[in-house]
Design an enzyme around this catalytic site. Structure first.
Site, PDB file in Angstrom:
ATOM      1  N   ASP A 234       0.841  -1.202   0.000  1.00 54.04           N
ATOM      2  CA  ASP A 234       0.000   0.000   0.000  1.00 54.04           C
ATOM      3  C   ASP A 234       0.872   1.247   0.000  1.00 54.04           C
ATOM      4  O   ASP A 234       2.022   1.207   0.385  1.00 54.04           O
ATOM      5  CB  ASP A 234      -0.879   0.011   1.254  1.00 54.04           C
TER       6      ASP A 234
ATOM      7  N   MET B  77      -8.127  10.252   8.937  1.00 58.54           N
ATOM      8  CA  MET B  77      -8.708  10.761   7.687  1.00 58.54           C
ATOM      9  C   MET B  77      -9.559  12.006   7.920  1.00 58.54           C
ATOM     10  O   MET B  77     -10.650  12.137   7.359  1.00 58.54           O
ATOM     11  CB  MET B  77      -9.546   9.659   7.005  1.00 58.54           C
TER      12      MET B  77
ATOM     13  N   LYS C  84      -3.096   4.056  -3.538  1.00 57.06           N
ATOM     14  CA  LYS C  84      -3.999   5.044  -4.133  1.00 57.06           C
ATOM     15  C   LYS C  84      -3.315   6.371  -4.428  1.00 57.06           C
ATOM     16  O   LYS C  84      -3.813   7.178  -5.172  1.00 57.06           O
ATOM     17  CB  LYS C  84      -5.144   5.347  -3.169  1.00 57.06           C
TER      18      LYS C  84
END
Ligand code: SAH
Length: 255
Positions: free
Chosen positions: A35, A168, A56
């Site tokens: 990741d 987040m 991502k």
């Protein structure tokens, strides 16, 4: 458990925060699916492995979750030793639970190797004890961002008496602040916003619930960052006493 598939938490960024168990699994891995919040320096433990980046960030579009899962399954079924490396702990906002369950449904057992989650490393690294007798009777890890747009029960969290550790949250500072104020947390509740925890360029911005969004803007707070909200967020275990931290301190870079 004897298995050839590992879901490994790589910790918050500092490669020294990798567990010995993670290192052991990496040494055995033939394929590593990595990741993007994972520090590439941890790859020194698996020079033998084929590394596939499935993150991502970094300008690439997100690799779809089901594609990653199928890739893991395919390698596992070929009998390859597969390590899936995730930032922090795989099961704290890391979809580790989903992946392990999915693999198990497809007949592949995996071992989950815990990692130090960013919230813990961020707090400790900036001198904040997440629980403190008389100040915080617990800790709540919560995400400010959900895929379906649903919100945590902010009022209940405001009343919980626990330190809130928000993941987040950078894009939702106004909303978090407003919801907790509406839930009854005082505007002068201490807040610490910690960017790139455990890395050499870690920065932190101390503020208050009422001022956090404006202070973060002035500071230029960027993701990845952790918000610590509650009395303990005024602490600095390494030196300065909590009471000397001004409420709504102007944004500043910590040494
Ligand atoms: N599984 C990870 C969390 C993944 S969700 C863990 O246990 O840490 C991604 C969020 O984690 C980011 O938006 C940020 O809130 C937090 N995060 C991850 N690494 C971080 C770091 N080094 N410093 C601050 N926050 C971090």
């Amino acid at each position: 458990m004897e298995t050839n598939v590992w879901l490994i938490g790589a910790g918050p960024g500092d490669p020294e925060l990798l567990t010995l168990r993670a290192v052991k699994a990496l040494r055995r891995a033939e394929v590593v699916l990595m990741d993007d919040l994972v520090n590439p320096e941890v790859l020194e433990h698996c020079p033998q492995a084929r590394v596939i980046r499935v993150g991502k960030r970094g300008g690439c579009r997100s690799t779809p979750q089901d594609f990653i899962q199928r890739l893991m399954l395919r390698y596992a079924r070929q009998g390859r030793r597969v390590a899936r490396l995730k930032g922090g702990d795989p099961c704290i906002f890391g979809r580790g639970g989903e992946e392990a369950e999915w693999l198990s449904r497809h007949g592949v057992a995996c071992e989950v190797v815990s990692g130090i989650t960013a919230g813990l490393a961020a707090a400790t690294g900036s001198g904040i004890p997440l629980t403190l007798r008389g100040a915080a009777r617990g800790v709540t890890l919560v995400t400010a961002h959900t895929e379906d747009g649903s919100e945590p029960a902010w009022e209940a969290l405001a009343r919980s008496g626990t330190t809130l550790v928000v993941y987040m949250g950078v894009a939702r500072l106004e909303a978090v602040s407003a919801a907790l104020l509406a839930g009854g947390l005082p505007g002068d509740t201490a807040v610490a916003m910690i960017e790139r925890a455990s890395l050499a360029d870690q920065r932190e911005c101390r503020s208050t619930l009422a001022a956090m969004a404006a202070d973060a803007r002035a500071f230029g707070l960027k993701s990845p960052a952790i918000l610590v909200i509650g009395a303990v967020a005024a602490c600095r275990m390494f030196g300065i006493a909590p009471q000397s931290v001004e409420a709504s301190a102007p944004a500043r870079k910590q040494a």
